[in-house]
Design an enzyme around this catalytic site. Structure first.
Site, short mmCIF file in Angstrom:
data_model
loop_
_atom_site.label_atom_id
_atom_site.label_comp_id
_atom_site.label_asym_id
_atom_site.label_seq_id
_atom_site.Cartn_x
_atom_site.Cartn_y
_atom_site.Cartn_z
N HIS A 351 0.81 -1.23 0.00
CA HIS A 351 0.00 0.00 0.00
C HIS A 351 0.83 1.26 0.00
CE1 HIS A 351 -3.95 -1.94 0.94
NE2 HIS A 351 -3.15 -2.87 1.43
N LYS A 539 -9.03 13.76 4.82
CA LYS A 539 -8.13 12.61 4.83
C LYS A 539 -7.13 12.83 5.95
CE LYS A 539 -6.96 13.80 0.53
NZ LYS A 539 -7.06 12.58 -0.24
N ARG A 540 -6.29 11.82 6.24
CA ARG A 540 -5.25 12.01 7.24
C ARG A 540 -4.41 13.24 6.89
NH1 ARG A 540 -4.79 8.12 11.45
NH2 ARG A 540 -2.85 9.20 11.88
N LYS A 545 0.31 14.45 1.45
CA LYS A 545 -1.04 14.73 0.97
C LYS A 545 -1.24 16.23 0.71
CE LYS A 545 -3.03 10.70 3.35
NZ LYS A 545 -3.65 9.83 2.33
N THR A 647 -8.91 6.35 -1.76
CA THR A 647 -10.25 5.80 -1.93
C THR A 647 -11.30 6.88 -1.63
OG1 THR A 647 -9.99 4.87 0.29
CG2 THR A 647 -9.80 3.34 -1.55
N LYS A 651 -15.09 7.90 -3.39
CA LYS A 651 -16.36 8.19 -2.70
C LYS A 651 -16.90 9.56 -3.12
CE LYS A 651 -14.31 5.74 1.07
NZ LYS A 651 -13.38 5.91 2.19
C1 26Q Z 1 3.10 0.43 10.45
C2 26Q Z 1 4.02 0.09 11.43
C3 26Q Z 1 3.99 0.71 12.67
C4 26Q Z 1 2.98 1.65 12.93
C5 26Q Z 1 2.06 1.98 11.95
C6 26Q Z 1 2.14 1.38 10.71
C7 26Q Z 1 1.15 1.73 9.66
C8 26Q Z 1 -0.19 1.87 9.98
C9 26Q Z 1 -1.10 2.22 9.00
C10 26Q Z 1 1.55 1.94 8.36
C11 26Q Z 1 0.63 2.29 7.39
C12 26Q Z 1 -0.71 2.43 7.71
C13 26Q Z 1 -1.73 2.81 6.74
C14 26Q Z 1 -1.52 2.99 5.46
C15 26Q Z 1 -2.58 3.38 4.56
O1 26Q Z 1 -3.71 3.63 4.95
N1 26Q Z 1 -2.29 3.44 3.27
C16 26Q Z 1 -3.29 3.80 2.29
O2 26Q Z 1 -3.90 2.62 1.82
C17 26Q Z 1 -5.01 2.91 0.98
C18 26Q Z 1 -5.64 1.58 0.61
O3 26Q Z 1 -4.85 0.91 -0.31
C19 26Q Z 1 -4.57 3.69 -0.23
O4 26Q Z 1 -5.72 4.05 -0.95
C20 26Q Z 1 -3.79 4.94 0.18
O5 26Q Z 1 -3.26 5.56 -0.97
C21 26Q Z 1 -2.67 4.56 1.13
O6 26Q Z 1 -2.01 5.72 1.61
#
Ligand code: 26Q
Length: 809
Positions: A351, A539-540, A545, A647, A651
């Protein structure tokens, strides 16, 4: 169910659960009665599905994800199993506001953003398509923090979402699993085989809580299985007897902390010990559970014919060594046999391509927490090196990039690329970048493993549930088939030419905007004009971003209006929402910046209400459901190449907002779907960004020096314009744009894209002044959104990667 049976059931539940009738019941009790009524309808199908799945007749998917962002259950479940109108009528007739019941439910916030929401969407679509699947994750006691904005700053509050009784989960005590941590490994040879003796470990128990996953008009109900940590070392009597009561219960508290709280970082991993334990905890429980269920149904050598283990990003990557461990240490297989099974069973989705977001774990920490798993990963690494050697690879740069263990760290993505039969990106552009850049060396060796599956959304939630007005309008125009097949939305194409339809379409939008305007005024006291353009970035909060770029353009528009307040600009309302990771200083400062600008602009009467800026606190699925139906511009402005897919963009287009974005992630495919005329694209392409990164040549200071617009807005960050009380407040953001930091200036190329961004905003303004053209574009966006259904994504996963058969076939 018909109206009368629903009413009967409500009365029954109130009487037999709370000993009350409708008139006496509180909102909580009414919600419970309604929720139990819906749940009862689900239960029969669920039990039936479980029975069929236990028979072992169907290949089953286990979708492992550290997050599942489900959104509220009640309303969505009604839409999926029943007719929501009937429930609304029942509420009406009983004098209970439907919306009050909906509001009452706590949203499970057990995900950060896109990745978690996607996992929940996929479970729903798997069910809709009658494909057998388990979602496997963690039952965090505390979800993502609740965000409050105080004096413009983000303040975090704990999200104790389980404080009330959760009617949507079922505890399955009989399926408890032991997970072992720490200790040491003694290796001995017995009869020519390596025997593993695991000593001094400590055990934590994993209890599954099952949540039914309801699909749209589906024959089956799948299961979301979330594991909760439990320790049975209640009180350490040694410490207790010595009078140290805190210490006596410490062990239990520490052990149970594993499933206590969701880490709030998104795309910004932090290598914490507890996080590693969380990952192994739910992965080990899941894999043990899979093996236990498999034995007796089929021989384990046939695992990959019966089971797919899907690894959602690298967070569950320990599934690979854990499966190896069980097959070897517990089932007595040799390495080659176990490896053959594992690599045919596991599949991985990436991702992110951002280097810092690729997960790595320090070896020392890892060895201490998971000594046996470390040994297995080391062996996978050594065998990989041997293979590369045998194949004659002596390009050390390449080997350096591909190995799993390097520089005292374990690289989880490389583990997945070695140990999985499939790897996929989440949009076309993202997959191309994976092949060409991030994992190009793996692609050269294993081209057959690479797939591209574009993300999708649960379009029924985002239309039927969030936007009933538009949903009804669509049904009036093209019938109900679109509720089963999102491609039917293409039927709206011809209505884009129909002026009566365009009027009704814009009426729905106006109504949704009025509703949101009321919400904004209730929550923030800010009055926004429902006739203004609602321009949203939700979004976050993350540097890549580029909420910052949005802010700079708002400043620019503000300056234009100050120069000439009667300038012919259509009034605009900029709406932001999003959380920043609590430890992410710069993201939090951006929130403060947005709020400072909002304060300044919203209070400036010279503008004649032409510009408003709103930051809505606590963005989550429920808030998204309120904002998205009212949006007209969807800001998708990440630096090209950085957003894997996105995503929210899908929406928003589905609800008739026009995308204003870079050619990044799924925006590229949105542009294909709607045509160049119906989207506003600006900025550098991913290739151009990559070339600047590779070969240098970007000088943000030169842009600042040569572009008077840029200079003016950037200076406003530090000249007291925004924060007269403290002109130093945003100095670090100013420095970030103009001065080097770790060898890089303006890493996300905000100033580089500024001119084209402000230009595209002026085109938006021109086009909004031509309603016929605007609403035609908006309708064409809805018509083109069908291909972004998560049903579609799941069909693609299934035909390219999983190969499951529909239950019942
Ligand atoms: C990993 C290790 C330690 C702590 C946190 C994390 C961690 C947690 C959440 C790393 C990444 C995330 C989330 C990532 C995320 O939401 N990515 C998004 O995924 C979506 C679905 O595929 C995409 O549409 C987005 O582009 C992408 O940013």
């Amino acid at each position: 169910m018909d109206k009368d049976s629903i009413k009967e059931s409500i009365k029954y539940e109130l009487l037999y659960t709370f000993a009350k009738d409708i008139g006496q019941a509180t909102t909580e009790e009414l919600y419970m009665a309604f929720a139990l009524t819906v749940r009862n309808e689900i239960m029969k199908k669920w039990a039936n599905t479980k029975k069929i799945m236990e028979s072992g007749e169907y290949k089953t998917l286990y979708y492992l994800s550290i997050e599942f962002l489900t959104g509220k259950f009640w309303g969505n479940n009604i839409i999926n199993i029943d007719d929501i109108e009937i429930y609304k009528q029942v509420c009406n007739e009983l004098g209970i506001p439907f919306s009050q019941l909906e509001e009452y439910e706590n949203e499970p916030g057990i995900g950060n953003g896109g990745l978690g929401r996607l996992a929940a969407a996929f479970m729903e679509s798997l069910t809709t398509l009658n494909l057998p699947a388990y979602g496997c994750g963690i039952r965090y006691e505390y979800g993502l923090f609740n965000q409050k904005i105080i004096n413009g700053y983000q303040i975090e509050h704990a999200d104790n979402w389980l404080s009330d009784r959760n009617v949507w989960e079922v505890e399955c005590k009989d399926e408890i699993v032991e997970v072992k941590f720490g200790g040491n490994i003694i290796e001995t040879w017995e009869d020519g085989r390596l025997k593993i003796d695991y000593r001094n470990y400590y055990s934590i128990y994993a209890i599954p809580y099952d949540i039914p996953v309801v699909g749209y008009d589906s024959d089956i109900v799948n299961t979301l299985r979330l594991w909760s940590a439990k320790s049975y070392n209640d009180i350490n009597m040694d410490w207790f007897n010595r009078g140290n009561y805190l210490k006596a219960s410490e062990e239990k508290v520490l052990a149970e902390s594993i499933s206590k709280v969701l880490y709030p970082e998104d795309n910004n991993p932090d290598g914490k010990r507890l996080r590693l334990k969380q990952q192994y905890f739910f992965v080990s429980a899941t894999i043990q559970n899979i093996i236990k269920k498999s034995k007796g149904k089929f021989p384990l050598w046939a695992l990959s014919d019966n089971v797919v283990i899907h690894i959602n990003d690298t967070h569950p990557a320990l599934a690979i060594p854990e499966l190896m461990r069980i097959l070897m240490d517990e089932e007595g297989m040799g390495w080659d046999e176990a490896w053959n099974i594992t690599t045919k069973t596991c599949a991985y989705t990436n991702h992110t391509i951002m280097g810092e977001a690729l997960e790595k774990w320090p070896i020392d920490l890892f060895k201490e927490v998971l000594p046996r798993i470390y040994m297995i990963i080391k062996e996978i690494n050594d065998r990989q090196l041997h293979r590369l050697n045998r194949e004659g690879t002596n390009d050390w740069e390449k080997i350096d990039k591909m190995t799993i263990i390097a520089y005292d760290q374990i690289r989880m993505a490389n583990l997945c690329l070695e140990g999985c039969y499939s790897i996929n990106g989440v949009s076309k552009l993202h997959t191309d970048i994976l092949k060409k850049e991030v994992f190009s060396d793996f692609y050269a060796i294993f081209p057959h493993k690479f797939h591209s599956v574009t993300n999708g959304i649960t379009y029924r939630r985002w239309l039927m549930h969030a936007n009933p007005g538009l949903s009804d309008l669509i049904t009036d125009a093209i019938g109900t088939r679109w509720k089963y097949d999102s491609h039917e939305l293409e039927g709206l194409h011809k209505f884009s030419e129909d002026s009566a339809f365009r009027d009704s379409f814009s009426d729905v939008k106006r109504y949704n905007k009025q509703k949101l305007a009321k919400y904004i005024s209730d929550k923030t006291g800010i009055h926004v004009d429902p006739e203004s353009i609602f321009d949203v970035q939700i979004k976050r909060i993350h540097e890549y971003k580029r909420q910052f770029l949005n802010v700079l353009n708002i400043l620019y528009m503000y300056d234009l209006l100050l120069e000439n307040p009667s300038r012919d600009i259509h009034p605009r309302t900029f709406i932001f929402a999003g959380k920043a990771a609590p430890g992410y200083y710069r993201a939090k400062l951006i929130i403060k910046l947005i709020n400072s600008i909002a304060n300044r602009i919203n209070g400036d009467i010279r503008l004649n209400n032409k510009l408003k800026v709103v930051f809505l606190e606590n963005y989550n699925v429920t808030l998204a459901e309120k904002i998205i139906p009212a949006a007209e511009i969807s800001e998708q402005i990440s630096t090209a190449g950085m957003e894997a897919s996105g995503t929210g963009n899908m929406k928003l287009m589905l609800n008739g907002a026009l995308t204003l974005g870079t050619l990044d992630g799924a925006n590229v495919e949105i542009k294909e779907a709607v045509g160049d005329q119906n989207i506003f694209i600006f900025g550098l392409t991913a290739d151009q960004v990559e070339n600047y990164h590779k070969y240098g040549g970007y000088n943000s200071k030169a842009i600042y020096d040569n572009d008077a617009n840029v200079k003016k807005v950037v200076n406003q960050l530090v000249n007291g314009f925004l924060s007269p009380e403290n002109s130093m407040m945003f100095r670090s953001l100013y420095n970030y744009l103009l001065y080097e930091e770790g060898g890089i200036t303006d890493r996300y190329m905000i100033l580089k894209d500024f001119d084209s961004y402000r230009h595209v905003h002026s085109i938006v303004d021109d086009q909004y002044k031509m309603p016929d053209i605007w609403w035609k574009k908006a309708i064409l966006n809805v018509a083109g959104a069908g291909r972004f259904s998560s049903d579609e994504s799941i069909k693609n996963y299934n035909s390219d990667i999983w190969h499951l058969s529909k239950m019942g076939d």
